[in-house]
Design a protein around this motif. Structure first.
Motif, PDB file in Angstrom:
ATOM      1  N   ILE A 123       0.944  -1.327  -0.007  1.00 11.33           N
ATOM      2  CA  ILE A 123       0.047  -0.094   0.100  1.00 11.33           C
ATOM      3  C   ILE A 123       0.922   1.175   0.046  1.00 11.33           C
ATOM      4  O   ILE A 123       0.381   2.147  -0.848  1.00 11.33           O
ATOM      5  N   THR A 124       1.883   1.149   0.999  1.00  6.12           N
ATOM      6  CA  THR A 124       2.737   2.314   0.761  1.00  6.12           C
ATOM      7  C   THR A 124       3.580   2.571  -0.698  1.00  6.12           C
ATOM      8  O   THR A 124       3.686   3.705  -1.120  1.00  6.12           O
ATOM      9  N   ASN A 125       4.076   1.663  -1.167  1.00  5.45           N
ATOM     10  CA  ASN A 125       4.852   1.712  -2.363  1.00  5.45           C
ATOM     11  C   ASN A 125       3.624   2.056  -3.644  1.00  5.45           C
ATOM     12  O   ASN A 125       4.293   2.786  -4.543  1.00  5.45           O
ATOM     13  N   PHE A 126       2.603   1.512  -3.700  1.00  6.56           N
ATOM     14  CA  PHE A 126       1.762   1.590  -4.889  1.00  6.56           C
ATOM     15  C   PHE A 126       0.637   2.663  -4.756  1.00  6.56           C
ATOM     16  O   PHE A 126      -0.224   3.176  -5.620  1.00  6.56           O
ATOM     17  N   ILE A 127       0.500   3.196  -3.484  1.00  5.58           N
ATOM     18  CA  ILE A 127      -0.522   4.007  -3.128  1.00  5.58           C
ATOM     19  C   ILE A 127       0.027   5.384  -2.570  1.00  5.58           C
ATOM     20  O   ILE A 127      -0.098   6.489  -3.069  1.00  5.58           O
ATOM     21  N   VAL A 128       0.397   5.215  -1.390  1.00  2.12           N
ATOM     22  CA  VAL A 128       0.801   6.609  -0.663  1.00  2.12           C
ATOM     23  C   VAL A 128       1.965   7.288  -1.435  1.00  2.12           C
ATOM     24  O   VAL A 128       2.072   8.425  -1.610  1.00  2.12           O
ATOM     25  N   THR A 129       3.012   6.584  -1.666  1.00  4.18           N
ATOM     26  CA  THR A 129       4.232   7.051  -2.384  1.00  4.18           C
ATOM     27  C   THR A 129       3.901   7.664  -3.848  1.00  4.18           C
ATOM     28  O   THR A 129       4.035   8.924  -4.115  1.00  4.18           O
ATOM     29  N   PRO A 130       3.309   7.073  -4.676  1.00  2.13           N
ATOM     30  CA  PRO A 130       2.718   7.922  -5.971  1.00  2.13           C
ATOM     31  C   PRO A 130       1.880   9.061  -5.742  1.00  2.13           C
ATOM     32  O   PRO A 130       2.218  10.041  -6.375  1.00  2.13           O
ATOM     33  N   LEU A 131       0.959   8.845  -4.501  1.00  4.51           N
ATOM     34  CA  LEU A 131       0.103   9.819  -4.372  1.00  4.51           C
ATOM     35  C   LEU A 131       0.942  11.287  -3.922  1.00  4.51           C
ATOM     36  O   LEU A 131       0.684  12.476  -4.085  1.00  4.51           O
ATOM     37  N   SER A 132       2.190  10.979  -3.067  1.00  5.42           N
ATOM     38  CA  SER A 132       3.248  11.855  -2.434  1.00  5.42           C
ATOM     39  C   SER A 132       3.861  12.731  -3.711  1.00  5.42           C
ATOM     40  O   SER A 132       3.910  13.921  -3.732  1.00  5.42           O
ATOM     41  N   PHE A 133       4.334  11.858  -4.728  1.00  4.59           N
ATOM     42  CA  PHE A 133       5.066  12.305  -5.714  1.00  4.59           C
ATOM     43  C   PHE A 133       4.413  12.902  -6.874  1.00  4.59           C
ATOM     44  O   PHE A 133       5.029  13.807  -7.603  1.00  4.59           O
ATOM     45  N   LEU A 134       3.139  12.606  -7.113  1.00  4.59           N
ATOM     46  CA  LEU A 134       2.561  13.017  -8.110  1.00  4.59           C
ATOM     47  C   LEU A 134       1.264  13.846  -7.868  1.00  4.59           C
ATOM     48  O   LEU A 134       0.396  14.023  -8.395  1.00  4.59           O
ATOM     49  N   SER A 135       1.537  14.853  -7.112  1.00  4.63           N
ATOM     50  CA  SER A 135       0.658  15.716  -6.482  1.00  4.63           C
ATOM     51  C   SER A 135       1.174  16.980  -6.403  1.00  4.63           C
ATOM     52  O   SER A 135       0.470  18.043  -5.746  1.00  4.63           O
ATOM     53  N   GLY A 136       2.082  17.216  -7.446  1.00  8.74           N
ATOM     54  CA  GLY A 136       2.666  18.824  -7.632  1.00  8.74           C
ATOM     55  C   GLY A 136       3.647  18.974  -6.634  1.00  8.74           C
ATOM     56  O   GLY A 136       4.057  20.139  -6.090  1.00  8.74           O
ATOM     57  N   THR A 137       4.384  18.020  -5.872  1.00  7.64           N
ATOM     58  CA  THR A 137       5.626  18.255  -5.040  1.00  7.64           C
ATOM     59  C   THR A 137       6.523  18.776  -5.430  1.00  7.64           C
ATOM     60  O   THR A 137       7.167  19.703  -5.126  1.00  7.64           O
ATOM     61  N   PHE A 138       6.887  18.448  -6.642  1.00  3.32           N
ATOM     62  CA  PHE A 138       8.040  19.038  -7.585  1.00  3.32           C
ATOM     63  C   PHE A 138       7.942  19.760  -8.755  1.00  3.32           C
ATOM     64  O   PHE A 138       8.703  20.117  -9.291  1.00  3.32           O
ATOM     65  N   TYR A 139       6.561  20.080  -8.878  1.00  5.46           N
ATOM     66  CA  TYR A 139       6.126  20.764 -10.090  1.00  5.46           C
ATOM     67  C   TYR A 139       5.037  21.457  -9.842  1.00  5.46           C
ATOM     68  O   TYR A 139       4.134  21.147  -9.019  1.00  5.46           O
ATOM     69  N   SER A 140       4.596  22.643 -10.935  1.00  6.25           N
ATOM     70  CA  SER A 140       3.338  23.181 -10.778  1.00  6.25           C
ATOM     71  C   SER A 140       2.396  22.287 -11.829  1.00  6.25           C
ATOM     72  O   SER A 140       2.722  22.144 -13.133  1.00  6.25           O
ATOM     73  N   ILE A 141       1.249  22.210 -11.562  1.00  8.20           N
ATOM     74  CA  ILE A 141       0.276  21.306 -12.426  1.00  8.20           C
ATOM     75  C   ILE A 141      -0.223  22.046 -13.570  1.00  8.20           C
ATOM     76  O   ILE A 141      -0.812  21.435 -14.633  1.00  8.20           O
ATOM     77  N   GLU A 142      -0.019  23.310 -13.729  1.00 12.01           N
ATOM     78  CA  GLU A 142      -0.204  24.255 -14.856  1.00 12.01           C
ATOM     79  C   GLU A 142       0.384  23.425 -16.149  1.00 12.01           C
ATOM     80  O   GLU A 142      -0.002  23.921 -17.076  1.00 12.01           O
ATOM     81  N   GLY A 143       1.446  22.991 -15.981  1.00 11.85           N
ATOM     82  CA  GLY A 143       2.352  22.469 -17.037  1.00 11.85           C
ATOM     83  C   GLY A 143       1.959  21.030 -17.427  1.00 11.85           C
ATOM     84  O   GLY A 143       2.635  20.351 -18.361  1.00 11.85           O
ATOM     85  N   LEU A 144       0.943  20.468 -16.721  1.00 15.62           N
ATOM     86  CA  LEU A 144       0.642  19.001 -17.174  1.00 15.62           C
ATOM     87  C   LEU A 144      -0.281  19.014 -18.269  1.00 15.62           C
ATOM     88  O   LEU A 144      -1.116  19.922 -18.480  1.00 15.62           O
TER      89      LEU A 144
END
Length: 265
Positions: A182-203
């Motif tokens: 659950i950590t590897n496939f849900i929590v970590t992706p949610l953490s990384f793919l939620s604008g942590t390192f980028y602005s979603i305006e460029g998605l």
């Protein structure tokens, strides 16, 4: 006049029992502070150092602020939610694996009190991790906090939400491998793919839409507003979405404790 049949002698809320559960959860992570507090602090520092050295000078400003400043609130929230999730999920799974979950279920604690107790433990760890990160790392990168009250609200909300997700995951999981999945496939992706390192305006458009239905995005974006004063969306909207998601997952956790799902069998 005698108490009604089935009424609890200590009133509607077992405050002593709730306090004891919260204190147990806090002491559980406090006794191994080098793993639960120091390790996340080092991890956050490494993230910021790596991105600063590898990309910071070349990336330029994002949303009008230096790239390292832009990613710092995202890394902070990522650290908070991962540790809140780990705190509640590991507590429940360890109790189930060791066979002492009965010590938590037998005392006169209602499902609501169990939910609040575990969530408070996750929030306590999240706040402590956030505070240490702000105090130790932010001064080194020249970063302050623009809106301290908003920052506190979003840290508590983020830790509460993922702490409750950890409660649900801990109830569902029967062994450590399942929590790791659950950590590897849900929590970590949610953490990384939620604008942590980028602005979603460029998605791309479809990913932009998906990001706006992800509560973790609003948590990260809300904390970014709190620290920097800039964000992709309104902090009020973020508060509403993340708050609604927290209430929803709290209800799921309450229903699981009430039914004894995978706890009493």
């Amino acid at each position: 006049m005698s108490a009604e049949m089935g009424a609890r002698r200590f009133g509607r809320m077992n405050w002593l029992g709730l306090y004891t559960l919260i204190w147990r959860e806090v002491m559980r992570f406090a006794t191994v502070w080098s793993q639960t507090i120091l390790a996340p602090l080092v991890t956050a520092a490494l993230f910021i150092a790596i991105f600063s050295l590898a990309i910071g000078a070349k990336r330029g400003d994002v949303m009008g602020v230096p790239f390292v400043h832009f990613i710092a609130p995202g890394i902070l929230m990522m650290t908070v939610i991962q540790n809140a999730f780990a705190n509640t999920s590991s507590s429940l799974v360890i109790s189930k694996v060791q066979g002492n979950i009965v010590d938590t279920l037998m005392p006169p604690l209602s499902p609501l009190e169990l939910v609040v107790g575990y969530m408070a433990g996750g929030i306590s760890r999240g706040i402590l991790v956030a505070l240490c990160t702000m105090v130790v790392i932010f001064p080194f990168i020249g970063l302050g906090v623009a809106h301290p009250l908003w920052a506190l609200v979003f840290v508590i909300l983020g830790a509460g939400f993922l702490g409750l997700v950890g409660v649900v995951a801990g109830i569902i999981a029967q062994k450590f491998d399942q929590i790791a999945a659950i950590t590897n496939f849900i929590v970590t992706p949610l953490s990384f793919l939620s604008g942590t390192f980028y602005s979603i305006e460029g998605l791309p458009n479809w990913l932009y839409v998906v990001s706006h239905v992800n509560p973790v995005f609003y948590l990260i974006d809300g904390l970014r507003y709190s620290v920097l004063g800039v964000s992709d969306s309104s902090p009020v909207l973020g508060l509403a979405v993340a708050g609604g998601a927290t209430i929803a997952i709290a209800f799921v956790a309450w229903a699981m404790f009430r039914s004894g799902y995978r706890l009493k069998s």
